[in-house]
Design an enzyme around this catalytic site. Structure first.
Site, PDB file in Angstrom:
ATOM      1  N   HIS A 186      10.799 -23.455   9.695  1.00 16.80           N
ATOM      2  CA  HIS A 186       9.741 -24.161  10.430  1.00 16.80           C
ATOM      3  C   HIS A 186       8.343 -24.025   9.821  1.00 16.80           C
ATOM      4  O   HIS A 186       7.528 -24.919   9.988  1.00 16.80           O
ATOM      5  CB  HIS A 186       9.681 -23.648  11.882  1.00 16.80           C
ATOM      6  N   CYS A 216       3.033  -3.166   4.091  1.00 23.91           N
ATOM      7  CA  CYS A 216       2.179  -2.043   4.490  1.00 23.91           C
ATOM      8  C   CYS A 216       2.887  -1.347   5.654  1.00 23.91           C
ATOM      9  O   CYS A 216       4.074  -1.593   5.869  1.00 23.91           O
ATOM     10  CB  CYS A 216       0.751  -2.500   4.817  1.00 23.91           C
ATOM     11  N   GLY A 217       2.195  -0.501   6.376  1.00 25.07           N
ATOM     12  CA  GLY A 217       2.873   0.253   7.429  1.00 25.07           C
ATOM     13  C   GLY A 217       3.410  -0.623   8.547  1.00 25.07           C
ATOM     14  O   GLY A 217       4.605  -0.629   8.843  1.00 25.07           O
ATOM     15  N   THR A 218       2.517  -1.378   9.153  1.00 21.19           N
ATOM     16  CA  THR A 218       2.925  -2.272  10.247  1.00 21.19           C
ATOM     17  C   THR A 218       3.138  -3.702   9.791  1.00 21.19           C
ATOM     18  O   THR A 218       3.718  -4.512  10.522  1.00 21.19           O
ATOM     19  CB  THR A 218       1.817  -2.337  11.318  1.00 21.19           C
ATOM     20  N   GLY A 219       2.595  -4.041   8.642  1.00 18.10           N
ATOM     21  CA  GLY A 219       2.617  -5.426   8.166  1.00 18.10           C
ATOM     22  C   GLY A 219       1.428  -6.221   8.692  1.00 18.10           C
ATOM     23  O   GLY A 219       1.173  -7.345   8.252  1.00 18.10           O
ATOM     24  N   ILE A 220       0.698  -5.634   9.614  1.00 14.92           N
ATOM     25  CA  ILE A 220      -0.404  -6.376  10.249  1.00 14.92           C
ATOM     26  C   ILE A 220      -1.594  -6.537   9.295  1.00 14.92           C
ATOM     27  O   ILE A 220      -2.124  -7.642   9.126  1.00 14.92           O
ATOM     28  CB  ILE A 220      -0.825  -5.688  11.570  1.00 14.92           C
ATOM     29  N   ARG A 252       9.292 -32.855  11.408  1.00 15.30           N
ATOM     30  CA  ARG A 252       8.155 -32.616  12.321  1.00 15.30           C
ATOM     31  C   ARG A 252       7.385 -31.356  11.927  1.00 15.30           C
ATOM     32  O   ARG A 252       6.196 -31.226  12.229  1.00 15.30           O
ATOM     33  CB  ARG A 252       8.637 -32.520  13.766  1.00 15.30           C
ATOM     34  N   HIS A 253       8.047 -30.466  11.222  1.00 14.20           N
ATOM     35  CA  HIS A 253       7.374 -29.226  10.816  1.00 14.20           C
ATOM     36  C   HIS A 253       6.362 -29.482   9.705  1.00 14.20           C
ATOM     37  O   HIS A 253       5.360 -28.791   9.607  1.00 14.20           O
ATOM     38  CB  HIS A 253       8.403 -28.172  10.405  1.00 14.20           C
ATOM     39  N   ASP A 266       0.872  -1.179   0.000  1.00 19.45           N
ATOM     40  CA  ASP A 266       0.000   0.000   0.000  1.00 19.45           C
ATOM     41  C   ASP A 266       0.909   1.230   0.000  1.00 19.45           C
ATOM     42  O   ASP A 266       2.136   1.118  -0.165  1.00 19.45           O
ATOM     43  CB  ASP A 266      -1.013  -0.044   1.164  1.00 19.45           C
ATOM     44  N   HIS A 267       0.317   2.404   0.190  1.00 17.81           N
ATOM     45  CA  HIS A 267       1.102   3.645   0.130  1.00 17.81           C
ATOM     46  C   HIS A 267       2.213   3.684   1.186  1.00 17.81           C
ATOM     47  O   HIS A 267       3.244   4.317   0.976  1.00 17.81           O
ATOM     48  CB  HIS A 267       0.173   4.853   0.294  1.00 17.81           C
TER      49      HIS A 267
HETATM   50  C1  RB5 Z   1      -2.049   2.755   6.372  1.00 22.27           C
HETATM   51  O1  RB5 Z   1      -2.132   3.995   6.990  1.00 22.27           O
HETATM   52  C2  RB5 Z   1      -1.831   1.651   7.394  1.00 22.27           C
HETATM   53  O2  RB5 Z   1      -2.973   1.489   8.167  1.00 22.27           O
HETATM   54  C3  RB5 Z   1      -1.444   0.350   6.708  1.00 22.27           C
HETATM   55  O3  RB5 Z   1      -0.312   0.566   5.945  1.00 22.27           O
HETATM   56  C4  RB5 Z   1      -1.130  -0.827   7.589  1.00 22.27           C
HETATM   57  O4  RB5 Z   1      -0.204  -0.498   8.574  1.00 22.27           O
HETATM   58  C5  RB5 Z   1      -2.272  -1.589   8.101  1.00 22.27           C
HETATM   59  O5  RB5 Z   1      -2.143  -2.602   8.777  1.00 22.27           O
END
Ligand code: RB5
Length: 150
Positions: free
Chosen positions: A98, A65-69, A132-133, A8-9
């Site tokens: 693993h 993305c920003g956090t990868g989450i 095992r993995h 993303d951005h």
């Molecule tokens: C974008 O502002 C941010 O929310 C996105 O990049 C990401 O971190 C979401 O998980």
């Protein structure tokens, strides 16, 4: 080895730093966007890359993305996707040894570019350990089949 890459951005800057590393590693890649810093929705780009890997059109994926989450949540919805958010070299290595991770998730706003480049190199050069993995991955596959019927 063919890799699909998207972001993303918040991940564009890091993605542009990583593309030359893929070249260096002789990995054939395709960019699925986004390519500007204008705000977009990460599910749109996560979906593109995860779907390509899930369908077998690419061996591996990279999502940023920003956090990868957010990208992790999206990618792991797809059958056969084992997406790993890696903030450090150890996680990158273990996600391959693993978990046989097939999508690497990077957090563009958390780690610096140099750390990310090391993570990419390790992630692409580390094999799956099996043994095992593999049994554990088979259990994940069974969960995937069960969830489909809920
Ligand atoms: C974008 O502002 C941010 O929310 C996105 O990049 C990401 O971190 C979401 O998980």
């Amino acid at each position: 080895m063919r890799a699909a890459i998207g972001c993303d951005h918040a991940g564009v800057g890091l993605k542009n730093e990583i593309l030359p590393i893929l070249e260096e590693l002789a990995i054939e890649w395709k960019n699925f966007g986004t390519d500007s810093k204008e705000s977009v929705d990460y599910p749109d780009f996560g979906e593109r890359v995860a779907e390509e890997v899930s369908k077998g059109n690419f061996d591996r994926g990279i999502l940023i993305c920003g956090t990868g989450i957010g990208m992790s949540i999206v990618a792991n919805k797809f059958p056969g996707i084992r997406a790993a958010l890696c903030n450090d070299a150890y996680s990158a290595k273990m996600s391959r040894l693993h978990n046989d991770a097939n999508v690497l998730i990077l957090p563009g706003r958390v780690i610096d570019n140099e750390a990310a480049k090391i993570i990419v190199k390790i992630w692409f050069s580390t094999p799956f350990e099996g043994g095992r993995h593999q049994r554990r991955l088979d259990k994940i596959k069974a969960i995937e089949a069960k969830v489909k019927c809920l």
